[in-house]
Design a protein around this motif. Sequence first.
Motif, PDB file in Angstrom:
ATOM      1  N   ARG A   1      30.598  53.826  -4.075  1.00  7.06           N
ATOM      2  CA  ARG A   1      31.277  55.126  -3.756  1.00  7.06           C
ATOM      3  C   ARG A   1      30.180  56.242  -3.981  1.00  7.06           C
ATOM      4  O   ARG A   1      29.976  56.618  -5.036  1.00  7.06           O
ATOM      5  CB  ARG A   1      32.451  55.358  -4.128  1.00  7.06           C
ATOM      6  CG  ARG A   1      32.953  56.781  -3.404  1.00  7.06           C
ATOM      7  CD  ARG A   1      34.532  56.824  -3.625  1.00  7.06           C
ATOM      8  NE  ARG A   1      34.734  57.114  -5.139  1.00  7.06           N
ATOM      9  CZ  ARG A   1      35.220  58.142  -5.854  1.00  7.06           C
ATOM     10  NH1 ARG A   1      36.185  59.238  -4.910  1.00  7.06           N
ATOM     11  NH2 ARG A   1      35.178  58.252  -7.096  1.00  7.06           N
ATOM     12  N   PRO A   2      29.807  56.994  -2.947  1.00  2.40           N
ATOM     13  CA  PRO A   2      28.918  58.166  -3.072  1.00  2.40           C
ATOM     14  C   PRO A   2      29.742  59.223  -3.825  1.00  2.40           C
ATOM     15  O   PRO A   2      30.836  59.323  -3.593  1.00  2.40           O
ATOM     16  CB  PRO A   2      28.575  58.641  -1.549  1.00  2.40           C
ATOM     17  CG  PRO A   2      28.947  57.684  -0.889  1.00  2.40           C
ATOM     18  CD  PRO A   2      29.796  56.409  -1.460  1.00  2.40           C
ATOM     19  N   ASP A   3      29.102  59.613  -4.956  1.00  3.94           N
ATOM     20  CA  ASP A   3      29.777  60.520  -5.990  1.00  3.94           C
ATOM     21  C   ASP A   3      29.292  62.171  -5.512  1.00  3.94           C
ATOM     22  O   ASP A   3      30.013  63.162  -5.403  1.00  3.94           O
ATOM     23  CB  ASP A   3      29.635  60.395  -7.308  1.00  3.94           C
ATOM     24  CG  ASP A   3      30.178  60.970  -8.153  1.00  3.94           C
ATOM     25  OD1 ASP A   3      31.495  60.976  -8.116  1.00  3.94           O
ATOM     26  OD2 ASP A   3      29.575  62.214  -9.068  1.00  3.94           O
ATOM     27  N   GLN A   4      27.979  62.143  -5.412  1.00  5.93           N
ATOM     28  CA  GLN A   4      27.157  63.616  -5.210  1.00  5.93           C
ATOM     29  C   GLN A   4      26.014  63.270  -4.329  1.00  5.93           C
ATOM     30  O   GLN A   4      25.328  62.514  -4.781  1.00  5.93           O
ATOM     31  CB  GLN A   4      27.238  64.184  -6.492  1.00  5.93           C
ATOM     32  CG  GLN A   4      26.200  65.383  -6.476  1.00  5.93           C
ATOM     33  CD  GLN A   4      25.888  65.986  -7.778  1.00  5.93           C
ATOM     34  OE1 GLN A   4      26.123  65.254  -8.852  1.00  5.93           O
ATOM     35  NE2 GLN A   4      25.356  67.359  -7.910  1.00  5.93           N
ATOM     36  N   LEU A   5      25.536  64.239  -3.373  1.00  3.05           N
ATOM     37  CA  LEU A   5      24.651  64.039  -2.871  1.00  3.05           C
ATOM     38  C   LEU A   5      23.846  65.578  -2.671  1.00  3.05           C
ATOM     39  O   LEU A   5      24.557  66.431  -2.058  1.00  3.05           O
ATOM     40  CB  LEU A   5      24.903  63.600  -1.338  1.00  3.05           C
ATOM     41  CG  LEU A   5      23.679  63.475  -0.018  1.00  3.05           C
ATOM     42  CD1 LEU A   5      22.759  62.587  -0.784  1.00  3.05           C
ATOM     43  CD2 LEU A   5      24.071  63.205   0.813  1.00  3.05           C
TER      44      LEU A   5
ATOM     45  N   ARG B   1      23.933  60.498  -6.285  1.00  2.66           N
ATOM     46  CA  ARG B   1      24.692  59.823  -7.233  1.00  2.66           C
ATOM     47  C   ARG B   1      25.703  58.833  -6.859  1.00  2.66           C
ATOM     48  O   ARG B   1      26.500  59.468  -5.945  1.00  2.66           O
ATOM     49  CB  ARG B   1      25.469  60.804  -8.367  1.00  2.66           C
ATOM     50  CG  ARG B   1      24.086  61.492  -9.182  1.00  2.66           C
ATOM     51  CD  ARG B   1      24.824  62.409  -9.940  1.00  2.66           C
ATOM     52  NE  ARG B   1      25.751  61.862 -10.727  1.00  2.66           N
ATOM     53  CZ  ARG B   1      26.179  62.319 -11.845  1.00  2.66           C
ATOM     54  NH1 ARG B   1      25.909  63.414 -12.714  1.00  2.66           N
ATOM     55  NH2 ARG B   1      27.007  61.674 -12.835  1.00  2.66           N
ATOM     56  N   LEU B   2      25.669  57.837  -7.209  1.00  6.79           N
ATOM     57  CA  LEU B   2      26.913  56.743  -6.730  1.00  6.79           C
ATOM     58  C   LEU B   2      27.834  56.326  -7.952  1.00  6.79           C
ATOM     59  O   LEU B   2      27.197  55.873  -9.088  1.00  6.79           O
ATOM     60  CB  LEU B   2      26.028  55.493  -6.149  1.00  6.79           C
ATOM     61  CG  LEU B   2      25.347  55.704  -5.172  1.00  6.79           C
ATOM     62  CD1 LEU B   2      24.418  54.394  -4.909  1.00  6.79           C
ATOM     63  CD2 LEU B   2      25.808  56.213  -3.700  1.00  6.79           C
ATOM     64  N   ARG B   3      29.059  56.210  -7.573  1.00  6.08           N
ATOM     65  CA  ARG B   3      29.906  55.592  -8.505  1.00  6.08           C
ATOM     66  C   ARG B   3      30.100  54.167  -8.346  1.00  6.08           C
ATOM     67  O   ARG B   3      30.321  53.775  -7.098  1.00  6.08           O
ATOM     68  CB  ARG B   3      31.305  56.217  -8.511  1.00  6.08           C
ATOM     69  CG  ARG B   3      32.391  56.085  -9.280  1.00  6.08           C
ATOM     70  CD  ARG B   3      33.511  56.892  -9.368  1.00  6.08           C
ATOM     71  NE  ARG B   3      33.268  58.415  -9.213  1.00  6.08           N
ATOM     72  CZ  ARG B   3      33.150  59.027 -10.267  1.00  6.08           C
ATOM     73  NH1 ARG B   3      33.690  58.452 -11.512  1.00  6.08           N
ATOM     74  NH2 ARG B   3      33.158  60.545 -10.382  1.00  6.08           N
TER      75      ARG B   3
END
Length: 158
Positions: A36-40, A46-48
């Motif tokens: 899951r994308p966390d921060q773009l 950043r991916l979780r």
Amino acid sequence: MLSWLLIGIVLLLATAALAWLIRGLEPPDVKLTAVRPDQLSAGEQRLRVGLRVQNPNPIPLPVFAMTYRLWLEEQHIAAGDADLRRRVPARGEADMEVMVSGDARHLARTLPKLALTPQPWRYRLEGKVAVLPKLRVGYRHVGTIDLKGMLRLAASLR
């Protein structure tokens, strides 16, 4: 004097037995279970990521830390490391969630190529598991995933 000698011999034997056990460890099987994308941001994605660590060994596998690198269709997507302090039961498995990060500009160049590549896409996950603070065991897993599977994995972390 005799008791110190006996303690020294016992410690030496215990250390040798532990080293023998660890050298004989089979590498864990680490599979991707969720993304899951966390921060773009402009520079970083950043991916979780959910991982399932399977221990094929007859003894519990301590996981002090892990490193991981993720490829999609042989394009490096993201990497990371984490201190986990977990334990995987003998011949069992444990789920772990970690953060991976990658270069957003590289990802922006890679995604259009992936869109033109037939699905399912091949992924590769590899890295090292620290089973003792200074001892690492490598792992490598190759699998396939399609866009529908990626969306399902992303939804599983919500």
